[in-house]
Design an enzyme around this catalytic site. Structure first.
Site, PDB file in Angstrom:
ATOM      1  N   LYS A 145       0.813  -1.217   0.000  1.00 23.01           N
ATOM      2  CA  LYS A 145       0.000   0.000   0.000  1.00 23.01           C
ATOM      3  C   LYS A 145       0.851   1.274   0.000  1.00 23.01           C
ATOM      4  CE  LYS A 145      -0.816   0.029   5.032  1.00 23.01           C
ATOM      5  NZ  LYS A 145      -0.137   1.272   5.375  1.00 23.01           N
ATOM      6  N   THR A 146       1.991   1.244   0.724  1.00 26.29           N
ATOM      7  CA  THR A 146       2.840   2.449   0.762  1.00 26.29           C
ATOM      8  C   THR A 146       3.386   2.758  -0.628  1.00 26.29           C
ATOM      9  OG1 THR A 146       3.463   1.966   3.052  1.00 26.29           O
ATOM     10  CG2 THR A 146       4.845   3.517   1.848  1.00 26.29           C
ATOM     11  N   ASP A 201      -3.912   7.248   5.381  1.00 23.50           N
ATOM     12  CA  ASP A 201      -3.483   5.857   5.521  1.00 23.50           C
ATOM     13  C   ASP A 201      -4.145   5.244   6.759  1.00 23.50           C
ATOM     14  OD1 ASP A 201      -2.162   3.502   5.028  1.00 23.50           O
ATOM     15  OD2 ASP A 201      -0.210   4.198   5.731  1.00 23.50           O
ATOM     16  N   GLU A 202      -4.252   3.910   6.791  1.00 25.21           N
ATOM     17  CA  GLU A 202      -4.831   3.184   7.928  1.00 25.21           C
ATOM     18  C   GLU A 202      -6.187   3.789   8.315  1.00 25.21           C
ATOM     19  OE1 GLU A 202      -3.479   0.522   8.634  1.00 25.21           O
ATOM     20  OE2 GLU A 202      -1.296   0.642   8.561  1.00 25.21           O
ATOM     21  N   GLN A 234      -7.576  -5.426   9.606  1.00 27.27           N
ATOM     22  CA  GLN A 234      -6.492  -5.035  10.507  1.00 27.27           C
ATOM     23  C   GLN A 234      -6.913  -3.899  11.449  1.00 27.27           C
ATOM     24  OE1 GLN A 234      -2.302  -5.246   8.944  1.00 27.27           O
ATOM     25  NE2 GLN A 234      -3.321  -5.192   6.955  1.00 27.27           N
ATOM     26  N   ARG A 268       2.532 -10.672  10.234  1.00 19.93           N
ATOM     27  CA  ARG A 268       3.813  -9.967  10.413  1.00 19.93           C
ATOM     28  C   ARG A 268       4.960 -10.816   9.861  1.00 19.93           C
ATOM     29  NH1 ARG A 268       2.148  -5.931   9.694  1.00 19.93           N
ATOM     30  NH2 ARG A 268       0.242  -7.115   9.369  1.00 19.93           N
TER      31      ARG A 268
END
Length: 642
Positions: free
Chosen positions: A30-31, A225-226, A256, A588
């Protein structure tokens, strides 16, 4: 020209006008997608400074800022180099709030150098409010009342509205009275707490049309973001900034969302299409981090949740190693298993920094730390923040008080640091404005303190931040005092010297700007900012703290019913959040996941029988390898432990 993007990433990066929601699964890049989109906007003619990108951690903000800078500096398709002053504004929500509030401080009766209360400052002020209202802090716990105030502020509630609606409810009346005292303390000290940085920003944008229009014109393309982690106030800030042009791009993953306990509202992302019926929706479903085994297990875990949008996460990575499961006798056996297995990884050439141990709650780290110490394994405990160390806070308080002499919290903290004979009675005289009545030794001690603050103010006005920290260390007397305190004192001196090292990165800025930025970033530092990814040590942290990080090898510990998933009140929303937390933990990992549970675990001094977590059964037998054999010494150790 965009390179190394898949079809969906490419589609999202080319979208220009109107609302866009990018639903990006774990490890889906996504970044890279956001930074590519920002670059495409600039190449299409959008001024870089008209672009705003908001993240949730300083670490994510720094990474995005560096990526955007690299793209804009090196892209041959841009007609000219982009200067530093033309960069997009990339920050966290709290940093954005500080920026807006400093530029408009006069509307709030503040100066640019307003103090930011940390949680300890706030707890002390709330406790004082409890006492001032004739209540017992043991009965009315300051942290709980502060938690209520924090949650209400996060929901957009002001003190006055809360007080007006308290009615005859006793507890709400108690909170209202304490909150009033707390607000008066903040106002008197020209200070804001963390929640005010967002609430005051939202109220300013909502109520001041000229300010709102100025920022709407400044930032015409907004990225959040998020987005699944936004609370009510953050949601409103995003709407207020984007309502005139509606060029808002939100990025997130419903699976998430793990922060409802601090006010995050999953409805914000679930209702995005209702807020923006014409929004374009792009799903990023290809995972670049994890093996097929890890991703398959994660998909099985999360698919039971009902309050989500279906995604079909996939990866072109290798099948990878099966997941390990160890059923320990107790937490000590579990910890020894983790230590032994970690040593085995080291013997295979695995680097310590590529290994992480995750747990649901902080108390679980004790047994693991003891085992690592016993086995000689270097580890880094995430959660003990550098900026919360006493001596570091002392130095920062000296600077904050020099810039804002109204800050009684900072005055109280440093007036007798190092000890100079200023006690509570003398301090009370200072606070009450009766300093002129002081004589003798007390009067001279206060005068010495005032002279030092005057010298410090001159240093701040003329010297670089790192030189200011050095000045405080030597000239305040802290170094000489700590030199007499043995090894502990030497360690405190080393921590202040580390603060000098950190301050160097602000030396290149203009004097006022550099010091402001240093105080801002140290005040807003999070646990993740403490993570030194290059330090050769295994990382120990809660699953919440691991969000946004990635490791090759991950241990997920304490998988027992009641511990993980944690059963607070049995509500479905809590059960779904616990499942999302497990999904975050597993994803993770890039190469292998190790799971563990214990048959007996001591919690708050009481031994409890453990039932394996339902999450273990959700994964599916096909993803597990045979459970490792327990060492021969197990029976003897069990007898001793039991």
């Amino acid at each position: 020209m965009i390179t190394n993007l898949n079809e969906r990433q490419y589609e999202a990066s080319l979208h220009k006008e109107g609302p866009l929601m990018i639903l990006a699964g774990a490890g889906a890049g996504k970044t890279k997608t956001i930074t590519s989109r920002i670059a495409e906007l600039v190449k299409s003619g959008v001024a870089p400074e008209a672009i705003l990108a908001i993240t949730f951690t300083n670490k994510a903000s720094k990474e995005m800022r560096e990526r955007v800078s690299a793209i804009l500096s090196n892209d041959p398709d841009l007609n000219r180099p982009v200067s530093m002053r033309e960069r997009p504004f990339v920050s966290t929500f709290h940093s954005l709030g500080v920026h807006i509030l400093k530029e408009n401080a006069h509307f709030l009766g503040l100066t640019r150098n307003f103090t930011i209360f940390d949680r300890d400052d706030s707890k002390r002020a709330v406790k004082a409010g409890i006492v001032a209202n004739g209540l017992d802090p043991k009965q009315f716990e300051p942290s709980k009342i502060l938690g209520i105030i924090s949650r209400e502020k996060g929901n957009g509630m002001t003190f006055q509205v809360f007080k007006d609606n308290a009615g005859r409810d006793y507890m709400r009346s108690v909170v209202a009275n304490v909150w009033e005292h707390y607000e008066n303390r903040l106002k008197k000290e020209k200070a804001l707490d963390f929640d005010d940085l967002l609430l005051k920003t939202m109220l300013l944008l909502r109520d001041n049309e000229a300010v709102r229009e100025r920022y709407q014109k400044t930032w015409q393309y907004i990225h959040i973001d998020e987005y699944q982690d936004t609370n009510e106030v953050q949601y409103r800030i995003a709407r207020l900034l984007s309502d005139s042009h509606r060029n808002i791009c939100v990025v997130g993953d419903i699976d998430q969302m793990i922060y409802s306990w601090r006010g995050a509202d999953i409805e914000n992302i679930l209702n995005f299409e209702n807020d923006y019926p014409d929004a374009k929706i792009v799903l990023l479903e290809q995972n670049y981090r994890s093996t097929k085994t890890i991703l398959g297990a994660a998909n099985n875990i999360i698919k039971k949740n009902k309050n989500r949008r279906e995604k079909n996460m996939f990866t072109e990575n290798e099948e990878g190693e099966k997941i390990s499961l160890y059923t320990a006798y107790d937490e000590n056996d579990e910890a020894r298993y983790i230590a032994r297995t970690t040593q085995d990884l080291f013997e295979k050439g695995i680097k310590p920094e590529s290994v992480a141990v995750l747990y649901r709650t902080n108390f679980q780290s004790r047994a693991i730390e003891e085992a690592f110490l016993s086995y000689g394994i270097s580890y880094e405990l995430i959660g003990t923040r550098f900026f919360e160390r006493r001596e570091v806070k002392d130095v920062l308080s000296f600077i904050r008080f020099a810039l804002n002499p109204e800050s009684l919290s900072d005055l109280t903290r440093i007036v007798n640091v190092p000890p100079r004979g200023i006690g509570k009675v003398t301090l009370l005289k200072i606070i009450e404005g009766k300093e002129h009545e002081l004589g003798g030794k007390a009067g001279e001690s206060v005068a010495t303190f005032r002279r030092f603050i005057a010298r410090l103010q001159a240093e701040i006005a003329s010297k670089k931040p790192s030189d200011v920290v050095k000045f405080i260390l030597k000239e305040s007397g802290i170094e000489a005092y700590q030199m007499k305190e043995g090894d502990e004192g030497l360690e405190r001196i080393q921590n202040i010297k580390e603060l000098v090292t950190l301050a160097v990165k602000y030396d290149a800025m203009l004097l006022d700007e550099g010091m402001e930025k240093m105080l801002e970033e140290t005040a807003l530092a999070s646990d993740q900012d403490e993570v030194d990814e290059k330090k050769p040590a295994v990382k120990l942290m809660t699953i919440h703290a691991s969000k946004g990080l990635e490791f090759d090898y991950v241990f997920v510990t304490g998988l027992e019913d009641g511990l993980f998933p944690s059963k607070r009140d049995g509500e479905e929303k809590d059960e779904e959040e616990e499942r999302r937390l497990m999904y975050v933990a597993v994803t993770r990992a890039g190469k292998k996941v190790f799971l563990s549970c214990a048959s007996i675990r001591t919690i708050f001094g009481e031994k409890r029988m453990g039932i394996p977590s339902e999450f273990i059964g959700d994964i599916g037998d096909e993803y597990f390898e045979a459970e490792p054999e327990k060492p021969e010494r197990k029976k003897r150790e069990y007898l001793i432990d039991f």
